[in-house]
Structure formats: structure tokens, C-alpha cells
Design a protein around this motif. Structure first.
Motif, PDB file in Angstrom:
ATOM      1  N   TRP A   9      14.354  48.592  -0.976  1.00 44.72           N
ATOM      2  CA  TRP A   9      13.557  48.021  -2.056  1.00 44.72           C
ATOM      3  C   TRP A   9      12.305  48.841  -2.316  1.00 44.72           C
ATOM      4  CZ3 TRP A   9      13.677  42.426   0.249  1.00 44.72           C
ATOM      5  CH2 TRP A   9      14.981  41.935   0.144  1.00 44.72           C
ATOM      6  N   LYS A  15      15.198  44.034  -5.445  1.00 44.12           N
ATOM      7  CA  LYS A  15      16.383  43.461  -4.818  1.00 44.12           C
ATOM      8  C   LYS A  15      17.605  43.730  -5.691  1.00 44.12           C
ATOM      9  CE  LYS A  15      14.078  39.624  -2.420  1.00 44.12           C
ATOM     10  NZ  LYS A  15      14.111  38.160  -2.160  1.00 44.12           N
ATOM     11  N   ALA A 379      20.073  40.181  -0.258  1.00 43.99           N
ATOM     12  CA  ALA A 379      18.859  39.647  -0.877  1.00 43.99           C
ATOM     13  C   ALA A 379      17.655  39.716   0.053  1.00 43.99           C
ATOM     14  CB  ALA A 379      19.092  38.203  -1.313  1.00 43.99           C
TER      15      ALA A 379
END
Length: 396
Positions: A9, A15, A379
């Protein structure tokens, strides 16, 4: 492993988007890129080239409703209490409500991680026709309606009624589910108006409008679940005489599972011969190739976005279909044709870190329970539940 995700990220990426594409009753051996030379699946083949193929993927309870509760909870039937297409029943001592005993549904978990979530297609929840599954946008397109209220609340039927009333007289929009259940059919609607096309259109709309957040999308096609009724010209794409006969064992072995005899009788399939089986399979293949074109339109929309490389896509099914193999039809057994499923995962931006190189095949044993962990780990907040950390396994 969480540090690895954070590093991804921080490398000028947010994400990942996550897109789950699910078919109903799609056999593991019906993808051309994986060896079936009888069928054409150019867009699913694109997914094979885009990422990783799990060759040993299974549905631990190969029935529609139980498999779906496993996907949305990450839990096995022992905890969901769902083993058949009926009301789930909790074991003694466990909470009555599904999410109280299993945890948040997947869509709810992804929303808590900052995702915009949409679910479009068949969800097959019981006892409620349209259970709230936690999506920001949820459009149900179900194959069966118990009452006029359910039909009115179905997103696809509402579309036909409002936008194309010339087809509103059709009793069963997806094909006739009567004694015609395993009789080859043709869709009563043109290719651009079937439920599969409707689902693809709605997904594409979402992909064009979601900008300010990463998205988690769940796409659930009704097909190729019977009745096998592909639209023109897919209904005549395959010649039954070019398709192999079913594979059958000794009846005393195949029928050791008494459910097979009962299911064959229940759906008027206990006297189907080899020609009838090939004929059905020709329409089953036609339905798959048609759905493949719908998946292709969705993939085109994914690739049209600037963040396409940072999109994790997983393609799978809830279970397979015997299609006459082992003297059986439908699913609900642990023969390979019933419980062995396709399972493809790709994420170009995360390929190096998670070893998701395009075209790679993996023998690791996986199942539908693992899907919860794949999405939540990508995630940034792994919730493995009853499955395994598949991304960790792939990373070594």
C-alpha cells in the motif's frame, strides 16, 4: 505478512479492489485453458493467464445454500448449521442468529475495512428471500420465487417488468424448471436481456462509478445451473455427437450414495440415456460459453480502470454437476464432478509478493472456506476463521 501488505500500500497504492465472480453448478473440468478441448471459454482463460489456478479446490458441502453460507461466513456447515437448501439450524448451545455464531458476513467485514461493497446476482438465502448481507448495494436475481412478493422484489424481474414488459408474460425467465429440468432448452429472452447479461450490466455500472474507495464486488451468476437454456446462438453452438458420453462406474458402487437415486427421481432424470446426456451437456456448455462472454465484458470494465493492476479477482463455483457421470445428475455427493470446483485467483500488483504469477498451477488443497481469509487478508485485516491463510501459503 501484514507488513508485506502495508509495504504494498505504501508503494503508491491503496488497498486492492477485490472482485469475486461465482457461477452456480460450474464443474471444475469445463475450462478450455485447463484441458477441456470440447469447450470454449476465452475470457475465463484470460483469468487463468492473469493469475493462479488451484487444481485441488473443493466445496465441502456441495449444495447451493450451504455453500453460499460458507462463502459469506468463512465457516463450515458444522457452525453455520446449514447442510441442505432449507432453514439453517444451530447446534444446541450455539446462538440462533447466523452472524452471532459465525461472525460478520464477508460484505460487512469488508465495509469495516473501508471498502465500498456491492453484491449482484443469486444469493439464495433462507428463510428470507432478500436477507441483508451487508452490502452497500445488493441486487438479488434469484432463480426461484416462493410468492408474488418475492418476484416483485427481484431486481431482474423488476427490470423486465419495467423496461421490457413485452417479456413480462414469461412464467420462468431462466428456463422451465418442471419435468423439463434436464431437457435441453433455449432462453426465452435474447442474449442481451437474460439474467446473466443483466448482472454483467449492473456490475459494469458499478465499476464505472466507484472512484473514492476501493471496492469489494461479489458477482453471482445463476448459470450454468439447470435448466440449461442458453440464448440464441449459444443454444446451438455445440454438437451433442462431438461430446463424450458420461463416465459410469458399477451401479452397485455409484448407487452406494442413496441420495443419487432419490435426486435422479426427483428431477425426472432417472431414465436419461447417453444421447440425452450428451444433448444436455451441449446446452450446459452453451450456457458456460455465454456466461464467459458476460465475464469478458466485466473483465474489460476492470481493465478500463486505472487501478486494474491492483484488483484481486477470484473465480469459483459453489459446486459442480454430475451430468450423468456415475449414473447421477445434480450435485450433493462427493464424487469429483459434484464437489471439485474451479478456483482461480489473480492480483497483478501483488503478484511478486504473493507468488501469483500468471498461468501458474498450484496443487495446494483449498476450499470455499478460504475465500473469507483471502479477501480480508488482502484488505489488511486477516480473518481466517475455519479456512487457511492461502496468501501466506503461496508466499511460502
Amino acid at each position: 505478512m501484514k507488513k508485506t501488505i502495508m509495504a504494498l500500500w505504501n508503494n503508491n497504492m491503496r488497498k486492492p479492489n477485490i472482485l469475486y465472480i461465482m457461477c452456480d453448478q460450474f464443474r471444475y473440468d469445463c475450462i478450455r485453458a485447463l484441458g477441456n478441448q470440447e469447450i470454449f471459454t476465452p475470457n475465463i482463460d484470460r483469468l487463468v493467464k492473469r493469475g493462479l489456478v488451484f487444481e485441488n479446490a473443493y466445496s465441502t458441502c456441495p449444495v447451493c445454500v450451504p455453500a453460499r453460507y460458507t462463502v459469506r461466513t468463512g465457516r463450515e456447515p458444522a457452525l453455520t448449521g446449514c447442510y441442505q437448501n432449507e432453514m439453517p439450524q444451530a447446534m444446541d448451545g450455539l446462538p440462533e442468529e447466523m452472524q452471532d455464531r459465525c461472525g460478520d458476513y464477508l460484505a460487512t467485514a469488508m465495509r469495516k475495512e473501508g471498502y465500498y461493497t456491492f453484491g449482484i446476482g443469486k444469493f439464495h438465502t433462507v428463510p428470507e428471500f432478500k436477507e441483508d448481507l451487508g452490502y452497500d448495494l445488493q441486487l438479488n436475481t434469484e432463480e426461484l420465487w416462493e410468492c408474488p412478493e418475492d418476484r416483485a422484489n427481484d431486481a431482474y424481474y423488476s427490470f423486465i417488468r419495467k423496461e421490457h414488459p413485452e417479456y413480462n408474460h414469461i412464467e420462468q425467465l431462466h428456463g422451465e424448471r418442471t419435468n423439463m429440468y434436464y431437457v435441453p432448452q433455449v432462453s426465452p429472452l435474447p442474449a442481451e436481456l437474460t439474467v446473466e447479461s443483466f448482472v454483467a450490466d449492473r456490475v459494469i455500472e458499478q465499476l464505472k462509478t466507484v472512484k473514492d474507495k476501493p471496492y469489494f464486488g461479489f458477482v453471482s451468476f445463476i448459470g450454468p445451473h439447470p435448466p440449461c437454456a442458453p440464448p440464441v446462438p449459444f443454444n446451438r453452438m455445440y454438437n451433442p455427437d462431438s461430446i463424450a458420453n458420461p463416465l459410469r462406474g458399477k451401479p452397485e458402487i455409484d448407487f452406494m450414495d442413496e441420495q443419487i437415486l432419490w435426486m435422479n427421481y426427483l428431477i425426472w432424470a432417472d431414465e436419461l440415456n447417453d444421447f440425452a446426456a450428451r444433448n444436455v451437456k451441449s446446452r450446459y456448455y452453451g450456457e458456460i460459453t455465454y456466461i464467459d462472454t458476460c465475464i469478458g465484458r466485466i473483465l474489460d470494465a476492470v481493465e478500463a480502470r486505472e487501478d486494474s493492476e491492483n484488483t484481486l479477482i477470484c473465480f469459483f463455483s459453489d459446486h459442480g454437476d454430475h451430468l450423468g457421470d456415475h449414473h447421477a445428475w445434480q450435485k450433493e455427493s462427493y464424487f469429483e464432478q459434484s464437489c471439485h470446483i474451479p478456483f482461480l485467483i489473480s492480483w497483478p500488483a501483488g503478484s511478486a509478493e504473493w507468488k501469483l504469477e500468471g498461468g501458474r498451477k498450484e496443487r495446494q488443497l483449498v476450499c470455499l472456506t478460504d475465500l473469507f481469509g483471502i479477501a480480508t487478508q488482502a484488505a489488511g485485516n486477516p480473518q481466517i476463521r475455519d479456512g487457511h491463510s492461502i496468501l501466506n501459503v503461496l508466499a511460502g
